[in-house]
Write an enzyme that holds these catalytic residues in place. Structure first.
Site, PDB file in Angstrom:
ATOM      1  N   LYS A 291       0.980  -1.222  -0.057  1.00 31.34           N
ATOM      2  CA  LYS A 291      -0.029   0.127   0.035  1.00 31.34           C
ATOM      3  C   LYS A 291       0.905   1.209  -0.250  1.00 31.34           C
ATOM      4  CE  LYS A 291      -3.480   2.265   2.916  1.00 31.34           C
ATOM      5  NZ  LYS A 291      -4.414   2.227   4.331  1.00 31.34           N
TER       6      LYS A 291
ATOM      7  N   ASP B  63       1.538   4.986   0.136  1.00 29.58           N
ATOM      8  CA  ASP B  63       0.668   6.084   0.868  1.00 29.58           C
ATOM      9  C   ASP B  63       1.404   7.137   0.367  1.00 29.58           C
ATOM     10  OD1 ASP B  63      -1.408   7.297   1.928  1.00 29.58           O
ATOM     11  OD2 ASP B  63      -1.140   6.551   3.803  1.00 29.58           O
TER      12      ASP B  63
ATOM     13  N   ASP C 209     -10.447   7.481   3.162  1.00 31.39           N
ATOM     14  CA  ASP C 209     -10.256   7.238   4.543  1.00 31.39           C
ATOM     15  C   ASP C 209     -11.508   7.210   5.206  1.00 31.39           C
ATOM     16  OD1 ASP C 209      -7.592   6.800   4.823  1.00 31.39           O
ATOM     17  OD2 ASP C 209      -7.101   8.658   5.467  1.00 31.39           O
TER      18      ASP C 209
HETATM   19  C1  DGJ Z   1      -3.619   7.451   5.377  1.00 27.85           C
HETATM   20  C2  DGJ Z   1      -4.226   6.201   4.786  1.00 27.85           C
HETATM   21  O1  DGJ Z   1      -5.239   6.674   3.745  1.00 27.85           O
HETATM   22  C3  DGJ Z   1      -4.908   5.259   6.019  1.00 27.85           C
HETATM   23  O2  DGJ Z   1      -5.388   4.102   5.463  1.00 27.85           O
HETATM   24  C4  DGJ Z   1      -3.555   4.873   6.592  1.00 27.85           C
HETATM   25  O3  DGJ Z   1      -2.834   4.099   5.930  1.00 27.85           O
HETATM   26  C5  DGJ Z   1      -2.803   6.048   7.385  1.00 27.85           C
HETATM   27  N1  DGJ Z   1      -2.462   6.946   6.105  1.00 27.85           N
HETATM   28  C6  DGJ Z   1      -1.389   5.492   7.921  1.00 27.85           C
HETATM   29  O4  DGJ Z   1      -0.739   6.452   8.360  1.00 27.85           O
END
Ligand code: DGJ
Length: 736
Positions: free
Chosen positions: A477, A479, A549
């Site tokens: 993932k 980010d 989120d």
């Molecule tokens: C933002 C992401 O969108 C969340 O799902 C999570 O991974 C957090 N960051 C972690 O810091």
């Protein structure tokens, strides 16, 4: 499909599947736009060209044609300063300070396939016969600069893919102040504009408004395509809805600052432009150098917005996404973020994996907090080595333990960020985006690494590769949790500083290309504080994207509905989380949350070890159900049926390519006392086929689409309730 040049009409005719695009050369010099829309066979261009003399304010400079003016000619790619006063597509500055260009027609070529854009994500072909490309070359003789306009049409999809390349053949160094990917003028159609603005946790809301005099635009100045606006908009007729009417979509294959808009000019003609945002952009073009714009994907539909969306879904799924997973069933995963946040250790993660595997879940993704000394979000980004306090036996051991439960293992990374409290920052304080003597503004206690720098990119490729080699990691993932501020690079000369944001994107694409091709078996998911970089550019490298989120089932309906205007369900990742929901405090049933999350790549984001036996049984059933519809959901054809913007009910259906199988979902938001009956009229089915509905009733496709299906009374009468209907052709051997 086909592209040809009609010499007698001096016109380029691009025939798509059900659409036609026409451009032509006027007075042997100027490139005009004549038409884009529903298919026109054997077009007679003089009947499409529409010219009218204007007595004042308009500069007519051709003695042989006093009615001709660049300010009223519908342009294919408008340049600045020689009498077209509308929004230009390009502007170039000379060493002497002139910002004036005049691009005149030079030549054209037509060839099979779609050319690859070096260093940029792009729609591609797998065999040459699928598509054809026209390149029209214009030249500014004074500057000795050429402008190549690229147009590709596909056999299978009603799209025109446009991009532009500026080459400096001269001897002076030029500055490109604006280089958009496309420009197009329409006749005086009374359009409405649809865009997808949002914010963190409220991504891609649908906004529809009339196009009125002036400029209506979407743009990002955030250094990412952003939560605030998506690099997409559509122009639609007033009566266009999901099922019918004309829709013209514009989507940019780019993840950074963009601009897209329509200007309705003084004669009520809409001009559309789209490309890299000219704001805070300037590109130095030395002799011999060229600049290439990203692709803009123009989609035409006369089958309403569903038709437009389906074109984008299929094209992006099949010819933008790449790699092993682009058409593979995606795993059902459990992510520990909302379950534990930073508060976990090896034992806890293994316990979650053991429990989840018993429920049929296929992968555990370890989210933020496994590296450096990170126990909250104020440190360690950049220190990509394991936090031994939490994981004393390392990632390799953790992956092995998780694999023993029968589950795959995935991991969270934020490789573009750097915490001021990190060893990496202490060693390389100039590696972040920054400007001398200015504050380095932190967002979520982090800065962004300067991906325009080669040394930074090499370091990141190395350190992320080390992590991925250190354990059996089958999913990442990726980010990115902040937008750019103090945009500047320590290595760029002063008059290249305005190149930083675009160079960052080129650097990011280079890093993604290197890492995704070095680890072809890893499934990559893009994320940017939820859906802050949910764009076609990222999809070229990562076939999944964390939609938002906001995991509240109810809010997700609107987010997923808006997202589906452009992006396929195979791109959207949706998780069931615990209640009360962490973002809204709302409590909805596990069943409702599950049905919402099933419209995409399904997973969970909670602590499964603290669930009751009854809840676990529901999860077990949801997982089994999702597995039985997974390939249909991820790769079928998606139709929106009822909009959350129109009432309390939302519905959509996903139909298999052969129309023999379908699954429809209905969601009830709020009910009312003594509610009226509700019904959903299905779409995309074969009207002549008989379908078995939920293994019981046998109903014709025509009844299911024209009358529809009644929604259960208990569903209509309850807040936050849902219903799913499965349809199978009674006689699967009957020809479609
Ligand atoms: C933002 C992401 O969108 C969340 O799902 C999570 O991974 C957090 N960051 C972690 O810091």
């Amino acid at each position: 499909m086909g592209i040809y040049y009609d010499e007698s009409q001096k016109s380029f005719i691009l025939q798509g599947r059900h659409s036609t695009y026409i451009a032509g050369v006027v007075h042997g010099r100027y490139l005009a736009h004549y038409y884009w829309g529903g298919q026109v066979k054997n077009p007679v261009v003089r009947q499409i060209d529409h010219k009218m003399g204007r007595p004042c304010t308009h500069a007519a400079f051709l003695k042989e044609d006093p009615l001709f003016s660049l300010d009223t000619m519908p342009a294919e790619y408008a340049f600045y300063g020689t009498s077209d006063m509308r929004m230009p597509a390009c502007q170039i500055e000379q060493e002497n300070g002139s910002r004036i260009t005049e691009f005149l027609y030079d030549s054209y070529r037509i060839f099979p396939g779609v050319p690859k854009l070096e260093g940029l994500p792009c729609v591609y072909t797998e065999s040459d016969g699928e598509a054809e490309t026209l390149v029209i070359t214009l030249k500014d003789p004074l500057l000795n600069v050429s402008l190549e306009l690229y147009y590709s049409v596909f056999e299978e999809y009603d799209v025109v893919i446009r991009s532009a390349k500026i080459r400096n053949h001269g001897t002076e160094t030029l500055r490109v102040l604006r280089a958009l990917s496309m420009c197009m003028d329409y006749p005086e159609d009374p359009f409405e504009m649809i865009s997808l603005p949002g914010s963190w946790t409220r991504e891609r809301r649908i906004v529809r408004r009339p196009v009125v005099r002036g400029v209506q635009s979407v743009e990002s100045r955030r250094g990412a395509s952003s939560h605030a606006y998506n690099p997409f908009f559509a122009l639609v007729s007033k009566d266009t809805n999901e099922k019918q009417g004309e829709a013209y979509g514009f989507s940019l294959v780019y993840s950074g600052n963009f601009y897209g808009g329509v200007e309705l000019n003084q004669y009520e003609n809409p001009r559309v432009v789209m490309g890299i945002n000219p704001f805070d952009f300037r590109w130095k073009l030395a002799p011999g150098e060229s600049f290439t714009t990203p692709q803009a994907v123009l989609a035409y539909s006369d089958q309403g917005l569903n038709g437009m969306s389906q074109t984008y879904h299929k094209l992006y799924q099949n010819r933008l996404a790449r790699g092993k997973y682009k058409r593979m069933e995606r795993p059902i995963l459990i992510n520990n973020w909302e379950g534990t946040y930073f508060d976990f250790d090896e034992e806890k993660i293994i316990a979650i994996a053991r429990e989840a595997s018993k429920l049929g879940i296929e992968m555990l993704v370890l989210d933020d907090g496994w590296f450096g000394k990170r126990d909250n979000d104020d440190c360690s980004l950049g220190d990509w080595y394991v936090n031994k306090r939490k994981l004393p036996n390392g990632l390799g051991h953790l992956a092995e333990e998780i694999n023993k439960t029968g589950m795959k293992f995935g991991i969270w990374l934020e490789p573009e960020a750097i915490s001021p409290d990190s060893n990496l920052y202490r060693a390389h304080p100039d590696w972040c985006l920054h400007v001398p003597n200015r504050r380095r503004t932190e967002a979520r206690q982090e800065l962004l690494l300067d991906y325009s720098r080669k040394d930074v990119r090499e370091y990141i490729i190395q350190s992320i590769s080390n992590v991925l080699r250190s354990a059996n990691i089958e999913y990442v993932k990726w980010d990115m949790n902040r937008n750019m501020t103090e945009i500047g690079s320590a290595l760029l000369e002063p008059d290249r500083q305005m190149e930083t944001a675009h160079r960052y994107m080129l650097g990011l694409y280079e890093v993604l290309e290197a890492i995704t091709s070095a680890f072809p078996n890893v499934l990559f998911e893009s994320c940017a504080g939820g859906g802050g970089r949910f764009d076609p550019g990222m999809m070229h490298y990562m076939p999944q994207n964390w939609t938002s989120d906001d995991t509240d089932g109810l809010e997700r309906i609107k987010i997923q509905y808006g997202t589906s205007y452009v992006y396929p369900l195979s791109l959207m990742t949706n998780h069931v989380s615990a209640v009360p929901n962490h973002q809204t405090g709302r409590t909805t049933s596990l069943d409702f949350r599950g049905k919402v999350a099933m419209a995409g790549n399904f997973g969970y984001e909670l602590d499964v070890t603290s669930m009751s036996e009854e809840e676990k049984q529901t999860v077990r059933e949801q997982v089994a159900l999702y597995k039985s519809i997974r390939s249909l959901v991820q790769y079928g054809t998606f139709y929106r049926l009822l909009s959350p913007y129109d009432g309390e009910g939302t519905a959509w259906i996903i139909v298999s390519d052969d129309r023999k199988e379908a699954v429809a979902f209905y969601y009830q938001r709020l009910t009312t006392a003594n509610p009226p009956m509700a019904r959903m009229r299905l779409d995309g089915l074969d009207p002549d086929q008989t379908y078995v509905v939920d293994g019981k009733d046998e109903l014709s496709g025509s009844q299911l689409m024209n009358y529809g299906i009644n929604i259960d009374n208990q569903v209509v009468a309850r807040d936050f309730s849902s219903m799913m209907v499965r349809l199978r052709a009674k006689d699967p051997d009957k020809a479609d």
